[in-house]
Design an enzyme around this catalytic site. Sequence first.
Site, PDB file in Angstrom:
ATOM      1  N   THR A 130      -7.742   3.251 -22.906  1.00 17.50           N
ATOM      2  CA  THR A 130      -8.177   4.105 -24.012  1.00 17.50           C
ATOM      3  C   THR A 130      -7.094   4.199 -25.096  1.00 17.50           C
ATOM      4  O   THR A 130      -5.902   4.067 -24.801  1.00 17.50           O
ATOM      5  CB  THR A 130      -8.477   5.525 -23.474  1.00 17.50           C
ATOM      6  OG1 THR A 130      -8.595   6.428 -24.568  1.00 17.50           O
ATOM      7  CG2 THR A 130      -7.360   6.049 -22.574  1.00 17.50           C
ATOM      8  N   ASP A 131      -7.528   4.488 -26.313  1.00 16.40           N
ATOM      9  CA  ASP A 131      -6.554   4.715 -27.395  1.00 16.40           C
ATOM     10  C   ASP A 131      -5.790   6.026 -27.194  1.00 16.40           C
ATOM     11  O   ASP A 131      -4.763   6.250 -27.846  1.00 16.40           O
ATOM     12  CB  ASP A 131      -7.251   4.706 -28.767  1.00 16.40           C
ATOM     13  CG  ASP A 131      -8.304   5.800 -28.943  1.00 16.40           C
ATOM     14  OD1 ASP A 131      -8.629   6.499 -27.958  1.00 16.40           O
ATOM     15  OD2 ASP A 131      -8.810   5.951 -30.073  1.00 16.40           O
ATOM     16  N   GLU A 132      -6.271   6.892 -26.276  1.00 20.90           N
ATOM     17  CA  GLU A 132      -5.633   8.209 -26.119  1.00 20.90           C
ATOM     18  C   GLU A 132      -4.216   8.096 -25.553  1.00 20.90           C
ATOM     19  O   GLU A 132      -3.435   9.040 -25.650  1.00 20.90           O
ATOM     20  CB  GLU A 132      -6.517   9.125 -25.266  1.00 20.90           C
ATOM     21  CG  GLU A 132      -7.913   9.239 -25.869  1.00 20.90           C
ATOM     22  CD  GLU A 132      -8.790  10.334 -25.282  1.00 20.90           C
ATOM     23  OE1 GLU A 132      -8.261  11.297 -24.728  1.00 20.90           O
ATOM     24  OE2 GLU A 132     -10.021  10.202 -25.417  1.00 20.90           O
ATOM     25  N   TYR A 155      -5.608  13.401 -18.566  1.00 18.73           N
ATOM     26  CA  TYR A 155      -6.399  12.159 -18.609  1.00 18.73           C
ATOM     27  C   TYR A 155      -5.593  11.040 -19.253  1.00 18.73           C
ATOM     28  O   TYR A 155      -5.430   9.961 -18.676  1.00 18.73           O
ATOM     29  CB  TYR A 155      -7.706  12.388 -19.378  1.00 18.73           C
ATOM     30  CG  TYR A 155      -8.403  11.101 -19.785  1.00 18.73           C
ATOM     31  CD1 TYR A 155      -8.905  10.223 -18.822  1.00 18.73           C
ATOM     32  CD2 TYR A 155      -8.546  10.755 -21.138  1.00 18.73           C
ATOM     33  CE1 TYR A 155      -9.537   9.029 -19.198  1.00 18.73           C
ATOM     34  CE2 TYR A 155      -9.176   9.575 -21.514  1.00 18.73           C
ATOM     35  CZ  TYR A 155      -9.666   8.718 -20.536  1.00 18.73           C
ATOM     36  OH  TYR A 155     -10.285   7.538 -20.906  1.00 18.73           O
ATOM     37  N   LYS A 159      -4.086   7.493 -17.681  1.00 22.58           N
ATOM     38  CA  LYS A 159      -4.452   6.156 -18.187  1.00 22.58           C
ATOM     39  C   LYS A 159      -3.195   5.416 -18.654  1.00 22.58           C
ATOM     40  O   LYS A 159      -3.053   4.218 -18.433  1.00 22.58           O
ATOM     41  CB  LYS A 159      -5.478   6.257 -19.320  1.00 22.58           C
ATOM     42  CG  LYS A 159      -6.857   6.753 -18.912  1.00 22.58           C
ATOM     43  CD  LYS A 159      -7.592   5.844 -17.937  1.00 22.58           C
ATOM     44  CE  LYS A 159      -8.019   4.531 -18.554  1.00 22.58           C
ATOM     45  NZ  LYS A 159      -8.897   3.757 -17.615  1.00 22.58           N
TER      46      LYS A 159
HETATM   47  P1  NAD Z   1     -17.602   7.364 -16.789  1.00 19.15           P
HETATM   48  O1  NAD Z   1     -16.964   8.631 -16.351  1.00 19.15           O
HETATM   49  O2  NAD Z   1     -18.941   7.389 -17.442  1.00 19.15           O
HETATM   50  O3  NAD Z   1     -17.728   6.373 -15.537  1.00 19.15           O
HETATM   51  C1  NAD Z   1     -16.717   6.203 -14.602  1.00 19.15           C
HETATM   52  C2  NAD Z   1     -17.306   5.492 -13.377  1.00 19.15           C
HETATM   53  O4  NAD Z   1     -16.252   5.312 -12.420  1.00 19.15           O
HETATM   54  C3  NAD Z   1     -18.419   6.284 -12.675  1.00 19.15           C
HETATM   55  O5  NAD Z   1     -19.501   5.431 -12.378  1.00 19.15           O
HETATM   56  C4  NAD Z   1     -17.755   6.782 -11.403  1.00 19.15           C
HETATM   57  O6  NAD Z   1     -18.665   6.930 -10.321  1.00 19.15           O
HETATM   58  C5  NAD Z   1     -16.740   5.685 -11.133  1.00 19.15           C
HETATM   59  N1  NAD Z   1     -15.604   6.176 -10.340  1.00 19.15           N
HETATM   60  C6  NAD Z   1     -14.858   7.291 -10.575  1.00 19.15           C
HETATM   61  N2  NAD Z   1     -13.940   7.430  -9.618  1.00 19.15           N
HETATM   62  C7  NAD Z   1     -14.079   6.369  -8.770  1.00 19.15           C
HETATM   63  C8  NAD Z   1     -13.411   5.966  -7.586  1.00 19.15           C
HETATM   64  N3  NAD Z   1     -12.401   6.685  -7.084  1.00 19.15           N
HETATM   65  N4  NAD Z   1     -13.804   4.825  -6.979  1.00 19.15           N
HETATM   66  C9  NAD Z   1     -14.832   4.095  -7.482  1.00 19.15           C
HETATM   67  N5  NAD Z   1     -15.510   4.447  -8.588  1.00 19.15           N
HETATM   68  C10 NAD Z   1     -15.139   5.569  -9.227  1.00 19.15           C
HETATM   69  O7  NAD Z   1     -16.517   6.663 -17.711  1.00 19.15           O
HETATM   70  P2  NAD Z   1     -16.713   5.770 -19.023  1.00 19.15           P
HETATM   71  O8  NAD Z   1     -16.789   6.650 -20.190  1.00 19.15           O
HETATM   72  O9  NAD Z   1     -17.781   4.770 -18.772  1.00 19.15           O
HETATM   73  O10 NAD Z   1     -15.297   5.038 -19.061  1.00 19.15           O
HETATM   74  C11 NAD Z   1     -15.091   3.809 -18.362  1.00 19.15           C
HETATM   75  C12 NAD Z   1     -13.667   3.340 -18.586  1.00 19.15           C
HETATM   76  O11 NAD Z   1     -13.446   3.150 -19.979  1.00 19.15           O
HETATM   77  C13 NAD Z   1     -12.608   4.344 -18.121  1.00 19.15           C
HETATM   78  O12 NAD Z   1     -11.540   3.621 -17.550  1.00 19.15           O
HETATM   79  C14 NAD Z   1     -12.162   5.038 -19.399  1.00 19.15           C
HETATM   80  O13 NAD Z   1     -10.833   5.475 -19.305  1.00 19.15           O
HETATM   81  C15 NAD Z   1     -12.316   3.907 -20.402  1.00 19.15           C
HETATM   82  N6  NAD Z   1     -12.591   4.337 -21.798  1.00 19.15           N
HETATM   83  C16 NAD Z   1     -13.606   5.203 -22.069  1.00 19.15           C
HETATM   84  C17 NAD Z   1     -13.874   5.558 -23.389  1.00 19.15           C
HETATM   85  C18 NAD Z   1     -15.014   6.488 -23.749  1.00 19.15           C
HETATM   86  O14 NAD Z   1     -15.167   6.834 -24.930  1.00 19.15           O
HETATM   87  N7  NAD Z   1     -15.865   6.882 -22.811  1.00 19.15           N
HETATM   88  C19 NAD Z   1     -13.094   5.036 -24.429  1.00 19.15           C
HETATM   89  C20 NAD Z   1     -12.054   4.141 -24.116  1.00 19.15           C
HETATM   90  C21 NAD Z   1     -11.827   3.791 -22.781  1.00 19.15           C
HETATM   91  P1  TYD Z   2     -14.955  14.087 -26.128  1.00 23.23           P
HETATM   92  O1  TYD Z   2     -16.312  13.497 -26.278  1.00 23.23           O
HETATM   93  O2  TYD Z   2     -14.670  14.940 -24.933  1.00 23.23           O
HETATM   94  O3  TYD Z   2     -13.926  12.857 -26.208  1.00 23.23           O
HETATM   95  P2  TYD Z   2     -12.295  12.863 -26.303  1.00 23.23           P
HETATM   96  O4  TYD Z   2     -11.803  14.215 -26.038  1.00 23.23           O
HETATM   97  O5  TYD Z   2     -11.935  11.916 -25.208  1.00 23.23           O
HETATM   98  O6  TYD Z   2     -11.985  12.370 -27.675  1.00 23.23           O
HETATM   99  O7  TYD Z   2     -14.623  14.937 -27.408  1.00 23.23           O
HETATM  100  C1  TYD Z   2     -14.666  14.380 -28.712  1.00 23.23           C
HETATM  101  C2  TYD Z   2     -14.188  15.431 -29.690  1.00 23.23           C
HETATM  102  O8  TYD Z   2     -15.131  16.516 -29.692  1.00 23.23           O
HETATM  103  C3  TYD Z   2     -12.856  16.036 -29.293  1.00 23.23           C
HETATM  104  O9  TYD Z   2     -12.096  16.292 -30.485  1.00 23.23           O
HETATM  105  C4  TYD Z   2     -13.217  17.339 -28.627  1.00 23.23           C
HETATM  106  C5  TYD Z   2     -14.500  17.761 -29.337  1.00 23.23           C
HETATM  107  N1  TYD Z   2     -15.460  18.527 -28.511  1.00 23.23           N
HETATM  108  C6  TYD Z   2     -15.947  19.754 -28.966  1.00 23.23           C
HETATM  109  O10 TYD Z   2     -15.613  20.220 -30.061  1.00 23.23           O
HETATM  110  N2  TYD Z   2     -16.817  20.437 -28.173  1.00 23.23           N
HETATM  111  C7  TYD Z   2     -17.227  19.974 -26.958  1.00 23.23           C
HETATM  112  O11 TYD Z   2     -18.011  20.670 -26.261  1.00 23.23           O
HETATM  113  C8  TYD Z   2     -16.731  18.714 -26.502  1.00 23.23           C
HETATM  114  C9  TYD Z   2     -17.145  18.145 -25.170  1.00 23.23           C
HETATM  115  C10 TYD Z   2     -15.852  18.020 -27.316  1.00 23.23           C
END
Ligand code: NAD
Ligand code: TYD
Length: 349
Positions: A130-132, A155, A159
């Site tokens: 992630t970019d975070e 988080y 990561k």
């Molecule tokens: P998500 O929470 O929707 O899915 C995570 C999946 O991992 C789930 O299916 C869960 O069951 C599985 N999981 C969790 N713990 C596990 C374990 N111990 N063993 C096996 N499986 C397990 O997450 P997402 O949003 O799809 O993110 C996927 C990846 O992409 C993550 O690594 C996250 O850090 C990265 N990412 C997400 C975003 C975003 O905006 N959602 C952005 C950049 C990177």
């Molecule tokens: P989120 O979707 O949780 O992603 P991330 O924190 O990983 O960027 O949140 C996106 C933005 O929205 C973040 O600045 C937090 C804000 N946010 C709210 O204002 N209210 C909410 O209920 C949630 C879940 C997020």
Amino acid sequence: MHILITGGAGFIGSHVVRHFLNRYPSYTITNLDNLTYAGNLANLTDVECLPNYRFVKGDITDGDFLMRLFEEQRFDGVIHLAAESHVDRSIANPTAFVLTNVLGTVNLLNAARASWQSNVADKRFYHISTDEVYGSLGNEGMFSEKTPYDPHSPYSASKASSDHFVRAWHDTFGLPAVISNCSNNYGSFQFPEKLIPLFINNIIQNKPLPVYGKGDNIRDWLWVVDHAQAIDVIYHRGQTGETYNIGGNNEWSNIDLIRLLCRIMDAKLGRVAGTSEKLVTYVADRAGHDLRYAIDSSKLQRELGWVPSVTFEKGLMLTVDWYLSNTGWLSNVTSGSYQHYYQEMYGGR
Ligand code: NAD
Ligand code: TYD
């Protein structure tokens, strides 16, 4: 070609599994997921019958189990997405993030290394991050691949740690690793704890929209289908040992995004313009809330030719349409333990 995709029942993982199955019918895709609250096999009903798809339920925190799986299956590549992924949950329960994101990643690295030993010429370990990890920007600048790591939430710290371990396994043991760091994703099958699906669900139900702080935090949003396409390109053509930033070049303050979403929802639901925006409720800010993320993805665009395929307005419209057409999916994932989470997180709102 046999690829292990971890976390394939989650939001991004299910899009990656679908993309690889449809695009590469000659590949075998094994989806390893332990189906936490965020993992849902209903995200894959359209592809689960394909002959080249396999599902394994298992936990990446279990190192012995991973060693056995890699011995039995002989994977050619790993695309590692399994993670605890929600910042608010990491504030409430950081240890789960250390276990899955850090220990789980190290277990996978160990299993891949033991399985491949020195026969790594055609192997690949692709870690999705992630970019975070880069921390928080002020009003100027963007994250490049050279930006020093400065994570703030449990988080992003977990990561960042996993990224360091992946690089260490590449540098020390020669594991053929590649990493990408992506901005905020949105799209179908996203669990309604993240901003966009949470707010779509609340608007449908006429519930308050809890905006943290002043709503002036900025995120760079990317359609999940475009992320899956970038993952394909990097898996096949990215340089081993390199990192690629992935982003939408699409910055929105939370409140501007929420206003746009409210306008789209009013139109789709046939409500009078302005109805949904009245649900906006400012609540206490998230602890350690990063102000701004913005990704410079020029390396990926220049070297591998990837660009996002849709505008945000188009992607958001498609996303809203999907949630409105899949209210069964929404009510399914918001029943049971979700109610408890919501109560704990947002109280009576
Ligand atoms: P998500 O929470 O929707 O899915 C995570 C999946 O991992 C789930 O299916 C869960 O069951 C599985 N999981 C969790 N713990 C596990 C374990 N111990 N063993 C096996 N499986 C397990 O997450 P997402 O949003 O799809 O993110 C996927 C990846 O992409 C993550 O690594 C996250 O850090 C990265 N990412 C997400 C975003 C975003 O905006 N959602 C952005 C950049 C990177
Ligand atoms: P989120 O979707 O949780 O992603 P991330 O924190 O990983 O960027 O949140 C996106 C933005 O929205 C973040 O600045 C937090 C804000 N946010 C709210 O204002 N209210 C909410 O209920 C949630 C879940 C997020």
